[in-house]
Design a protein around this motif. Structure first.
Motif, PDB file in Angstrom:
ATOM      1  N   SER A 157      -3.750   7.916 -12.545  1.00 59.79           N
ATOM      2  CA  SER A 157      -2.370   7.844 -12.075  1.00 59.79           C
ATOM      3  C   SER A 157      -1.849   9.161 -11.528  1.00 59.79           C
ATOM      4  CB  SER A 157      -1.463   7.366 -13.211  1.00 59.79           C
ATOM      5  OG  SER A 157      -1.565   8.250 -14.318  1.00 59.79           O
ATOM      6  N   THR A 158      -2.599  10.236 -11.683  1.00 62.57           N
ATOM      7  CA  THR A 158      -2.123  11.519 -11.161  1.00 62.57           C
ATOM      8  C   THR A 158      -2.356  11.635  -9.665  1.00 62.57           C
ATOM      9  OG1 THR A 158      -4.225  12.645 -11.594  1.00 62.57           O
ATOM     10  CG2 THR A 158      -2.584  12.636 -13.372  1.00 62.57           C
ATOM     11  N   HIS A 159      -3.153  10.735  -9.101  1.00 61.34           N
ATOM     12  CA  HIS A 159      -3.433  10.760  -7.667  1.00 61.34           C
ATOM     13  C   HIS A 159      -2.762   9.588  -6.979  1.00 61.34           C
ATOM     14  CE1 HIS A 159      -6.496  13.899  -7.872  1.00 61.34           C
ATOM     15  NE2 HIS A 159      -7.046  13.261  -8.887  1.00 61.34           N
ATOM     16  N   PRO A 160      -2.302   9.786  -5.726  1.00 62.23           N
ATOM     17  CA  PRO A 160      -1.927   8.611  -4.931  1.00 62.23           C
ATOM     18  C   PRO A 160      -3.152   7.704  -4.786  1.00 62.23           C
ATOM     19  CG  PRO A 160      -1.252  10.655  -3.842  1.00 62.23           C
ATOM     20  CD  PRO A 160      -2.132  11.046  -4.986  1.00 62.23           C
ATOM     21  N   MET A 161      -2.910   6.413  -4.639  1.00 65.13           N
ATOM     22  CA  MET A 161      -4.033   5.504  -4.445  1.00 65.13           C
ATOM     23  C   MET A 161      -4.747   5.805  -3.134  1.00 65.13           C
ATOM     24  SD  MET A 161      -5.790   3.259  -5.900  1.00 65.13           S
ATOM     25  CE  MET A 161      -4.743   2.827  -7.280  1.00 65.13           C
ATOM     26  N   ILE A 162      -3.952   6.085  -2.087  1.00 64.81           N
ATOM     27  CA  ILE A 162      -4.514   6.460  -0.792  1.00 64.81           C
ATOM     28  C   ILE A 162      -3.700   7.623  -0.250  1.00 64.81           C
ATOM     29  CG2 ILE A 162      -4.832   5.752   1.626  1.00 64.81           C
ATOM     30  CD1 ILE A 162      -5.194   2.887   0.551  1.00 64.81           C
ATOM     31  N   SER A 163      -4.384   8.622   0.282  1.00 63.78           N
ATOM     32  CA  SER A 163      -3.674   9.661   1.030  1.00 63.78           C
ATOM     33  C   SER A 163      -4.458   9.998   2.283  1.00 63.78           C
ATOM     34  CB  SER A 163      -3.444  10.923   0.190  1.00 63.78           C
ATOM     35  OG  SER A 163      -4.660  11.578  -0.085  1.00 63.78           O
ATOM     36  N   MET A 164      -3.739  10.171   3.375  1.00 70.50           N
ATOM     37  CA  MET A 164      -4.319  10.582   4.651  1.00 70.50           C
ATOM     38  C   MET A 164      -3.576  11.831   5.096  1.00 70.50           C
ATOM     39  SD  MET A 164      -4.591   6.803   6.462  1.00 70.50           S
ATOM     40  CE  MET A 164      -5.873   7.212   7.649  1.00 70.50           C
ATOM     41  N   SER A 165      -4.319  12.889   5.344  1.00 71.73           N
ATOM     42  CA  SER A 165      -3.705  14.174   5.697  1.00 71.73           C
ATOM     43  C   SER A 165      -4.286  14.667   7.018  1.00 71.73           C
ATOM     44  CB  SER A 165      -3.976  15.225   4.616  1.00 71.73           C
ATOM     45  OG  SER A 165      -3.525  14.767   3.355  1.00 71.73           O
ATOM     46  N   GLY A 166      -3.447  14.722   8.029  1.00 75.59           N
ATOM     47  CA  GLY A 166      -3.858  15.256   9.324  1.00 75.59           C
ATOM     48  C   GLY A 166      -5.011  14.498   9.964  1.00 75.59           C
ATOM     49  N   VAL A 167      -5.059  13.192   9.767  1.00 71.74           N
ATOM     50  CA  VAL A 167      -6.205  12.411  10.257  1.00 71.74           C
ATOM     51  C   VAL A 167      -6.069  12.161  11.761  1.00 71.74           C
ATOM     52  CG1 VAL A 167      -7.402  10.181  10.122  1.00 71.74           C
ATOM     53  CG2 VAL A 167      -6.641  11.346   8.026  1.00 71.74           C
ATOM     54  N   GLU A 168      -7.156  12.445  12.472  1.00 73.81           N
ATOM     55  CA  GLU A 168      -7.200  12.218  13.911  1.00 73.81           C
ATOM     56  C   GLU A 168      -8.520  11.547  14.265  1.00 73.81           C
ATOM     57  OE1 GLU A 168      -6.054  15.650  16.195  1.00 73.81           O
ATOM     58  OE2 GLU A 168      -4.071  15.609  15.244  1.00 73.81           O
ATOM     59  N   LYS A 169      -8.467  10.692  15.270  1.00 73.15           N
ATOM     60  CA  LYS A 169      -9.670   9.985  15.703  1.00 73.15           C
ATOM     61  C   LYS A 169      -9.663   9.845  17.216  1.00 73.15           C
ATOM     62  CE  LYS A 169     -12.327   5.748  15.589  1.00 73.15           C
ATOM     63  NZ  LYS A 169     -13.599   6.505  15.572  1.00 73.15           N
TER      64      LYS A 169
END
Length: 255
Positions: A10-22
């Protein structure tokens, strides 16, 4: 790398996206995507066709690779190692626009396949789990039929049950009702609403704005590969801040 199921907490978000580029060649599909999704949150992604919504969620379980930034699922960095990708995919269920059921397998066999192969469950346990989840999506009586014998709405509910058979912590939905006849949309949305009410973490790409109003904790609007606006549904629909958001809502809601 440990299996993600032993690492999520529970200390982490379930999903995190940081500065994602494609990029696809010279075309940039995602631009500086930053999202954090907590356990139990329901996120609706919307936007015009080609805005990057499907690409974004396909990156979360590495159906698409990305060139820049960091994606974490339950605190685990989603790299390019097969072991990490497999661990993440066991925790992230996905339902597609097309149902992607195996036509030569019965409904029950479609649902049992991944638990047997990926989780190494025994046949009895896999069958019991599959039947339980077919019951949950109100399609248990179709267990011995083949996909071609079902309506589109029924096939999509089988696809949801199949994803749930892996007992994921997150469910991704990529326009799950867009291939359905209008009269079949409600049965699939009702299934998804039930999942939301049970506390499933969900990210859903959809144009079903009624679903967004009813279920979403946040609505995220995308255009040209970027997040333009995000807000709780009440604010998003009543007071959109960005001109592109207002234009999109005007077109989709007819005002």
């Amino acid at each position: 790398m440990n299996d993600i199921s032993t690492t999520v907490d529970s200390t982490h978000p379930m999903i995190s996206m940081s500065g994602v580029e494609k990029w696809y060649g010279a075309f940039q599909a995602l631009r500086n995507i930053n999202i954090s999704v907590e356990k139990g949150e329901k996120i609706v992604l919307c936007g015009p066709s080609g805005s990057g919504k499907s690409t974004l969620i396909r990156c979360i379980n590495h159906l698409e690779s990305y060139q820049k930034g960091v994606i974490r699922v339950g605190g685990i960095v989603l790299g390019h190692q097969a072991k990490t990708i497999d661990a993440v995919r066991r925790e992230v269920g996905m339902v597609f626009q097309q149902f992607n059921l195996f036509p030569h397998l019965t409904v029950l066999e479609n649902c049992m396949l991944a638990p047997l192969r990926a989780l190494r469950l025994g046949k009895e346990e896999a069958e019991a789990r599959a039947r339980q989840l077919l019951e949950r999506v109100k399609i248990a009586e179709q267990a011995d039929k083949y996909p071609a014998q079902l309506s589109g709405g029924q096939q999509q509910r089988v696809a949801i049950a199949r994803a749930l058979c892996m007992r994921p912590q997150v469910m991704l939905f990529d326009e799950p009702t867009s291939a359905l006849d209008p009269e079949m949309v409600k049965e699939v949305l009702d299934t998804m609403i039930g999942l939301a009410e049970e506390g499933m973490t969900m990210i859903c790409v959809t144009h079903e704005m009624g679903f967004a109003r009813q279920v979403a904790d946040r609505v995220i609007f995308m255009a040209t590969g970027a997040i333009v606006e995000e807000a709780p549904p009440a604010e998003f629909f009543s007071n959109p801040k960005h001109e592109r958001t207002r234009k999109f809502l005007g077109e989709i809601l007819g005002h």
